[in-house]
Write a protein that holds these residues in place. Structure first.
Motif, PDB file in Angstrom:
ATOM      1  N   ASP A  58      11.409   9.591 -10.635  1.00  0.00           N
ATOM      2  CA  ASP A  58      11.387   8.981  -9.304  1.00  0.00           C
ATOM      3  C   ASP A  58      10.148   9.415  -8.524  1.00  0.00           C
ATOM      4  O   ASP A  58       9.527   8.604  -7.826  1.00  0.00           O
ATOM      5  CB  ASP A  58      12.641   9.370  -8.520  1.00  0.00           C
ATOM      6  N   LEU A  59       9.798  10.695  -8.628  1.00  0.00           N
ATOM      7  CA  LEU A  59       8.605  11.208  -7.959  1.00  0.00           C
ATOM      8  C   LEU A  59       7.352  10.527  -8.506  1.00  0.00           C
ATOM      9  O   LEU A  59       6.485  10.083  -7.746  1.00  0.00           O
ATOM     10  CB  LEU A  59       8.509  12.719  -8.157  1.00  0.00           C
ATOM     11  N   TYR A  60       7.257  10.435  -9.826  1.00  0.00           N
ATOM     12  CA  TYR A  60       6.090   9.821 -10.470  1.00  0.00           C
ATOM     13  C   TYR A  60       5.944   8.365 -10.029  1.00  0.00           C
ATOM     14  O   TYR A  60       4.852   7.921  -9.649  1.00  0.00           O
ATOM     15  CB  TYR A  60       6.242   9.908 -11.984  1.00  0.00           C
ATOM     16  N   LEU A  61       7.042   7.623 -10.059  1.00  0.00           N
ATOM     17  CA  LEU A  61       6.968   6.204  -9.708  1.00  0.00           C
ATOM     18  C   LEU A  61       6.691   6.010  -8.221  1.00  0.00           C
ATOM     19  O   LEU A  61       6.086   5.003  -7.829  1.00  0.00           O
ATOM     20  CB  LEU A  61       8.269   5.493 -10.106  1.00  0.00           C
ATOM     21  N   TYR A  62       7.109   6.969  -7.404  1.00  0.00           N
ATOM     22  CA  TYR A  62       6.763   6.894  -5.979  1.00  0.00           C
ATOM     23  C   TYR A  62       5.251   7.004  -5.795  1.00  0.00           C
ATOM     24  O   TYR A  62       4.662   6.283  -4.979  1.00  0.00           O
ATOM     25  CB  TYR A  62       7.469   7.999  -5.200  1.00  0.00           C
ATOM     26  N   ILE A  63       4.623   7.901  -6.568  1.00  0.00           N
ATOM     27  CA  ILE A  63       3.168   8.042  -6.469  1.00  0.00           C
ATOM     28  C   ILE A  63       2.483   6.780  -6.989  1.00  0.00           C
ATOM     29  O   ILE A  63       1.459   6.341  -6.456  1.00  0.00           O
ATOM     30  CB  ILE A  63       2.692   9.295  -7.221  1.00  0.00           C
ATOM     31  N   VAL A  64       3.055   6.168  -8.025  1.00  0.00           N
ATOM     32  CA  VAL A  64       2.532   4.885  -8.498  1.00  0.00           C
ATOM     33  C   VAL A  64       2.609   3.851  -7.370  1.00  0.00           C
ATOM     34  O   VAL A  64       1.659   3.093  -7.134  1.00  0.00           O
ATOM     35  CB  VAL A  64       3.324   4.392  -9.731  1.00  0.00           C
ATOM     36  N   ASP A  65       3.728   3.835  -6.653  1.00  0.00           N
ATOM     37  CA  ASP A  65       3.868   2.906  -5.525  1.00  0.00           C
ATOM     38  C   ASP A  65       2.802   3.162  -4.464  1.00  0.00           C
ATOM     39  O   ASP A  65       2.288   2.216  -3.855  1.00  0.00           O
ATOM     40  CB  ASP A  65       5.263   3.038  -4.895  1.00  0.00           C
ATOM     41  N   LEU A  66       2.486   4.441  -4.231  1.00  0.00           N
ATOM     42  CA  LEU A  66       1.422   4.761  -3.267  1.00  0.00           C
ATOM     43  C   LEU A  66       0.087   4.169  -3.711  1.00  0.00           C
ATOM     44  O   LEU A  66      -0.677   3.660  -2.892  1.00  0.00           O
ATOM     45  CB  LEU A  66       1.271   6.281  -3.131  1.00  0.00           C
ATOM     46  N   ARG A 102      -6.318  11.381   2.780  1.00  0.00           N
ATOM     47  CA  ARG A 102      -4.898  11.727   2.739  1.00  0.00           C
ATOM     48  C   ARG A 102      -4.470  12.205   1.354  1.00  0.00           C
ATOM     49  O   ARG A 102      -3.713  13.159   1.218  1.00  0.00           O
ATOM     50  CB  ARG A 102      -4.054  10.518   3.163  1.00  0.00           C
ATOM     51  N   TYR A 103      -4.945  11.496   0.338  1.00  0.00           N
ATOM     52  CA  TYR A 103      -4.556  11.809  -1.034  1.00  0.00           C
ATOM     53  C   TYR A 103      -5.814  11.878  -1.904  1.00  0.00           C
ATOM     54  O   TYR A 103      -6.183  10.908  -2.573  1.00  0.00           O
ATOM     55  CB  TYR A 103      -3.596  10.739  -1.577  1.00  0.00           C
ATOM     56  N   PRO A 104      -6.504  13.040  -1.910  1.00  0.00           N
ATOM     57  CA  PRO A 104      -7.789  13.169  -2.598  1.00  0.00           C
ATOM     58  C   PRO A 104      -7.729  12.876  -4.095  1.00  0.00           C
ATOM     59  O   PRO A 104      -8.747  12.533  -4.696  1.00  0.00           O
ATOM     60  CB  PRO A 104      -8.173  14.635  -2.341  1.00  0.00           C
ATOM     61  N   LEU A 105      -6.555  13.020  -4.695  1.00  0.00           N
ATOM     62  CA  LEU A 105      -6.448  12.860  -6.147  1.00  0.00           C
ATOM     63  C   LEU A 105      -5.916  11.489  -6.561  1.00  0.00           C
ATOM     64  O   LEU A 105      -5.674  11.256  -7.747  1.00  0.00           O
ATOM     65  CB  LEU A 105      -5.516  13.947  -6.717  1.00  0.00           C
ATOM     66  N   LEU A 106      -5.754  10.582  -5.611  1.00  0.00           N
ATOM     67  CA  LEU A 106      -5.080   9.325  -5.926  1.00  0.00           C
ATOM     68  C   LEU A 106      -5.827   8.509  -6.973  1.00  0.00           C
ATOM     69  O   LEU A 106      -5.220   7.965  -7.894  1.00  0.00           O
ATOM     70  CB  LEU A 106      -4.884   8.500  -4.657  1.00  0.00           C
ATOM     71  N   ASN A 107      -7.152   8.438  -6.870  1.00  0.00           N
ATOM     72  CA  ASN A 107      -7.903   7.656  -7.851  1.00  0.00           C
ATOM     73  C   ASN A 107      -7.800   8.266  -9.248  1.00  0.00           C
ATOM     74  O   ASN A 107      -7.676   7.549 -10.249  1.00  0.00           O
ATOM     75  CB  ASN A 107      -9.372   7.548  -7.434  1.00  0.00           C
TER      76      ASN A 107
END
Length: 207
Positions: A58-66, A102-107
């Motif tokens: 659930d946590l992983y897929l939430y980050i995917v949604d972000l 906000r999320y430096p590692l998103l890319n």
């Protein structure tokens, strides 16, 4: 989706938890990621993590949604009436680095997710990312005035060089920026310097 208790947390704490999770997922991949590593880096208890998200998946897929939210917002803000490619990229850079603050590692997380082989999450995320990538590229190049480019320039190779420049700029800023630095202003400033060189290389002299 996270629980209401997570969304009610101060924004700074939400970002710290998500950034910690992204860092571990990037390093270890989904299957090998330990929730112990996430909670240690996020400075929260394991009970809190599971209360916020339920499961590691659930946590992983939430980050995917972000990441999907970022991409959709980014390309919704592109002015398709602007036919000068470099001016269009100026707009993309600003929005992109607002998110990156906000999320430096998103890319990096997105790239790691594209390579993810876990049977638990890959079948869900890979078709989503494939469509987003295809759509975003189509929007980026939609209605571009190719007559501005020198006739001898290979358009595909030019686009690849520009993308590599943007990727390299992102890595450079993340590697050298002080903690909590606002990357948007610095990114825009540096991109303008690079874009001057690229524009003079790719565009006709009249542009």
């Amino acid at each position: 989706m996270p629980s209401e208790s997570f969304t009610n947390l101060p924004e700074e704490k939400q970002h710290r938890i998500i950034n910690a999770a992204m860092n571990v997922f990037i390093e270890d991949g989904f299957d090998k990621t330990s929730t112990n590593s996430i909670v240690k880096e996020a400075h929260i208890s394991k009970g809190s993590l599971f209360h916020y998200f339920g499961t590691k998946k659930d946590l992983y897929l939430y980050i995917v949604d972000l990441s999907i939210e970022q991409t959709n917002e980014l390309y919704d803000l592109i002015d398709l009436k602007e036919r000068d490619f470099f001016k269009r990229i100026d707009n993309i850079v600003k929005v992109k680095y607002d998110y990156q603050n906000r999320y430096p590692l998103l890319n990096e997380f997105i790239l790691a997710s594209l390579r993810e082989q876990s049977t638990e999450v890959a079948p869900t995320i890979q078709p989503i990312y494939a469509k987003i990538t295809q759509d975003s590229l189509a929007i980026t190049f939609e209605n571009i005035d190719w007559s501005l480019f020198k006739p001898e320039i290979d358009q595909q190779k030019a686009m690849e060089i520009i993308q590599w420049t943007l990727d390299g700029l992102g890595k450079k800023l993340l590697a050298t920026a002080a903690p909590m630095t606002d990357l948007s202003e610095e990114a825009i400033k540096e991109w303008k310097e690079y874009s001057k060189i690229l524009r003079s290389s790719f565009y006709t002299s009249s542009n």
